[in-house]
Design a protein around this motif. Structure first.
Motif, PDB file in Angstrom:
ATOM      1  N   MET A  80      -1.508  -5.142  -6.816  1.00 16.56           N
ATOM      2  CA  MET A  80      -2.622  -5.172  -7.929  1.00 16.56           C
ATOM      3  C   MET A  80      -1.794  -5.395  -9.219  1.00 16.56           C
ATOM      4  SD  MET A  80      -5.506  -4.935  -7.024  1.00 16.56           S
ATOM      5  CE  MET A  80      -6.098  -4.733  -8.681  1.00 16.56           C
ATOM      6  N   LYS A  81      -0.645  -4.805  -9.251  1.00 14.65           N
ATOM      7  CA  LYS A  81       0.337  -5.229 -10.417  1.00 14.65           C
ATOM      8  C   LYS A  81       0.379  -6.911 -10.403  1.00 14.65           C
ATOM      9  CE  LYS A  81       4.735  -4.576 -12.772  1.00 14.65           C
ATOM     10  NZ  LYS A  81       5.942  -3.543 -12.578  1.00 14.65           N
ATOM     11  N   CYS A  82       0.664  -7.381  -9.333  1.00 13.03           N
ATOM     12  CA  CYS A  82       0.867  -8.871  -9.379  1.00 13.03           C
ATOM     13  C   CYS A  82      -0.276  -9.498  -9.808  1.00 13.03           C
ATOM     14  CB  CYS A  82       1.310  -9.253  -7.833  1.00 13.03           C
ATOM     15  SG  CYS A  82       2.731  -8.893  -7.353  1.00 13.03           S
ATOM     16  N   VAL A  83      -1.549  -8.799  -9.540  1.00  9.25           N
ATOM     17  CA  VAL A  83      -2.906  -9.531  -9.882  1.00  9.25           C
ATOM     18  C   VAL A  83      -2.623  -9.356 -11.474  1.00  9.25           C
ATOM     19  CG1 VAL A  83      -5.178  -9.148  -9.715  1.00  9.25           C
ATOM     20  CG2 VAL A  83      -3.921  -9.278  -7.692  1.00  9.25           C
ATOM     21  N   GLY A  84      -2.432  -8.418 -12.019  1.00 13.18           N
ATOM     22  CA  GLY A  84      -2.371  -8.238 -13.328  1.00 13.18           C
ATOM     23  C   GLY A  84      -1.765  -9.283 -14.314  1.00 13.18           C
ATOM     24  N   LEU A  85      -0.777  -9.759 -13.409  1.00 12.45           N
ATOM     25  CA  LEU A  85       0.299 -10.558 -14.042  1.00 12.45           C
ATOM     26  C   LEU A  85       0.065 -12.061 -13.883  1.00 12.45           C
ATOM     27  CD1 LEU A  85       3.594  -8.874 -12.872  1.00 12.45           C
ATOM     28  CD2 LEU A  85       2.978  -8.671 -15.064  1.00 12.45           C
ATOM     29  N   MET A  86      -1.122 -12.241 -13.155  1.00 16.99           N
ATOM     30  CA  MET A  86      -1.435 -13.850 -13.018  1.00 16.99           C
ATOM     31  C   MET A  86      -1.814 -14.307 -14.372  1.00 16.99           C
ATOM     32  SD  MET A  86      -3.383 -13.250  -9.154  1.00 16.99           S
ATOM     33  CE  MET A  86      -2.132 -12.839  -7.766  1.00 16.99           C
ATOM     34  N   GLU A  87      -1.849 -15.523 -14.364  1.00 14.66           N
ATOM     35  CA  GLU A  87      -2.252 -16.176 -15.779  1.00 14.66           C
ATOM     36  C   GLU A  87      -3.169 -17.451 -15.269  1.00 14.66           C
ATOM     37  OE1 GLU A  87       1.258 -17.305 -18.081  1.00 14.66           O
ATOM     38  OE2 GLU A  87       1.774 -15.101 -18.328  1.00 14.66           O
ATOM     39  N   SER A  88      -3.007 -17.839 -14.245  1.00 14.31           N
ATOM     40  CA  SER A  88      -3.658 -19.168 -13.929  1.00 14.31           C
ATOM     41  C   SER A  88      -5.146 -18.821 -13.085  1.00 14.31           C
ATOM     42  CB  SER A  88      -2.850 -20.108 -13.026  1.00 14.31           C
ATOM     43  OG  SER A  88      -1.548 -20.599 -13.605  1.00 14.31           O
ATOM     44  N   PRO A  89      -5.862 -19.968 -12.868  1.00 15.98           N
ATOM     45  CA  PRO A  89      -7.121 -19.497 -12.305  1.00 15.98           C
ATOM     46  C   PRO A  89      -6.953 -19.313 -10.695  1.00 15.98           C
ATOM     47  CG  PRO A  89      -7.340 -21.661 -13.485  1.00 15.98           C
ATOM     48  CD  PRO A  89      -5.878 -21.238 -13.767  1.00 15.98           C
ATOM     49  N   PHE A  90      -5.801 -19.905 -10.176  1.00 17.25           N
ATOM     50  CA  PHE A  90      -5.379 -19.784  -8.687  1.00 17.25           C
ATOM     51  C   PHE A  90      -4.182 -19.316  -8.449  1.00 17.25           C
ATOM     52  CE2 PHE A  90      -9.341 -22.256  -8.426  1.00 17.25           C
ATOM     53  CZ  PHE A  90      -9.825 -22.040  -7.209  1.00 17.25           C
ATOM     54  N   ALA A  91      -3.809 -18.412  -7.624  1.00 21.01           N
ATOM     55  CA  ALA A  91      -2.688 -17.652  -7.282  1.00 21.01           C
ATOM     56  C   ALA A  91      -2.447 -17.163  -6.031  1.00 21.01           C
ATOM     57  CB  ALA A  91      -2.370 -16.445  -8.066  1.00 21.01           C
ATOM     58  N   VAL A  92      -1.212 -17.183  -5.364  1.00 19.73           N
ATOM     59  CA  VAL A  92      -0.803 -16.981  -4.168  1.00 19.73           C
ATOM     60  C   VAL A  92       0.055 -15.659  -4.087  1.00 19.73           C
ATOM     61  CG1 VAL A  92       0.612 -17.699  -2.322  1.00 19.73           C
ATOM     62  CG2 VAL A  92      -0.120 -19.401  -3.677  1.00 19.73           C
ATOM     63  N   LEU A  93      -0.194 -14.693  -3.571  1.00 19.63           N
ATOM     64  CA  LEU A  93       0.614 -13.472  -3.248  1.00 19.63           C
ATOM     65  C   LEU A  93       1.687 -13.761  -1.839  1.00 19.63           C
ATOM     66  CD1 LEU A  93      -2.036 -10.731  -3.680  1.00 19.63           C
ATOM     67  CD2 LEU A  93       0.031 -10.939  -4.897  1.00 19.63           C
ATOM     68  N   MET A  94       2.712 -14.511  -2.341  1.00 21.05           N
ATOM     69  CA  MET A  94       3.580 -14.847  -1.086  1.00 21.05           C
ATOM     70  C   MET A  94       4.569 -13.793  -0.580  1.00 21.05           C
ATOM     71  SD  MET A  94       6.279 -18.074  -1.513  1.00 21.05           S
ATOM     72  CE  MET A  94       7.307 -18.496   0.076  1.00 21.05           C
TER      73      MET A  94
END
Length: 301
Positions: free
Chosen positions: A73-87
């Motif tokens: 969830m912290k990673c989600v909060g740091l996302m800036e682009s429309p699409f992202a990967v949780l690698m």
């Protein structure tokens, strides 16, 4: 479009290094990598990432250990682009991952989730095909080339056997932010998120072109929580809630798949020998309950 690659970290230095280097080697250079260190005791891995001379790479160390779901969830909060990967910090992107995912987003603009082609490796990086991955292939949708799925067919398929590979998935960030990674289901939180997005009308694009390698090894959370039964206790909660919610939607075929959860029961059965060898009585009871009993009561968390 810049693709956000978020990498929650808690694990081996050598695996992390290979994972980060695989991102640096992408043929499409338009990406942003954020490594979020969940207070791993050894400082050397974080120091190595922080020393990389690439402005696209950011290193963050948490103040306290958040554990998987809260770190996601912290990673989600740091996302800036429309699409992202949780690698995964132990997985490897092949050089064409970013380019292929962007191509699929362009071809399927309504997609909420992209599942690219995945190969499996073991702890030493060798090609591997364990039983769990052979079963995944049985339940995955058929067909060839990129194809899109949603609604009851997608929910039913995922509940029969979750054939996705969480660390390889590319997510629409808006869809992720409408929900939360559940802390009470920190081993099966990926399936919970997939089902929530599917119930909301999200669609998953499945592709065959292999651009990601998933590392399956004995130190993974799923491997550790199998013989003691804790993973399956979480699955019982998830299946019970899914049966309730899908019945309310009128998706009765998917609700039945949740109620029966045959593949999950067989998976628990396969863990019995390890529990016996470990003389883990509580694990044995939990596994037997999952194999032969009904779904658990729904979580109140």
């Amino acid at each position: 479009m810049t693709l956000d690659i978020m990498m929650p970290f808690y694990g081996r230095f050598d695996h992390l290094k290979l994972a980060v280097e695989s991102v640096l080697a992408q043929s499409d250079p338009d990406w942003r990598l954020v490594v979020v260190d969940d207070v791993y005791p050894d400082l050397a891995p974080g120091q190595w990432v922080a020393a990389l001379e690439d402005e696209r790479v950011t290193y963050i160390r948490n103040e306290v250990n958040l554990r998987p779901s809260r770190n996601y969830m912290k990673c989600v909060g740091l996302m800036e682009s429309p699409f992202a990967v949780l690698m995964g910090c132990d997985d490897i992107m092949l050089p064409g991952y970013v380019a292929r995912v962007k191509e699929l987003i362009g071809r399927f603009p309504d997609a909420s989730i992209i599942q690219p082609g995945v190969a499996v490796i073991d702890g030493n990086g060798n090609p591997s095909s364990p039983l769990a991955d052979r079963v995944k292939r049985l339940y995955r949708f058929g067909g060839h080339g990129p194809r899109s799925f949603g609604g009851q067919p997608l929910a039913k398929s995922l509940l029969r056997g979750n054939w996705t590979y969480f660390p390889s998935l590319c997510w629409r960030v808006d869809a992720l932010r409408q929900h939360t990674f559940r802390t009470d289901l920190d081993v099966v939180q990926d399936l919970a998120m997939l089902l929530e997005i599917t119930k909301d009308g999200g669609r998953l694009v499945l592709d065959d072109e292999v651009v990601f390698t998933y590392r399956r090894h004995s130190e993974s959370v799923s491997a550790v929580t199998g013989p003691d039964g804790s993973k399956f206790a979480q699955e019982r909660v998830l299946f019970a809630e899914a049966e309730r919610d899908l019945t309310a939607l009128g998706w009765h075929g998917a609700a039945r798949a949740a109620r029966l959860h045959v593949t999950s029961r067989l998976n628990a059965l396969s863990e019995l020998p390890a529990a016996l060898l470990a003389r883990n009585r509580s694990g044995l009871r939990s596994l037997l309950r999952h194999v032969f009993g009904p779904s658990a009561e729904r979580s109140t968390a």
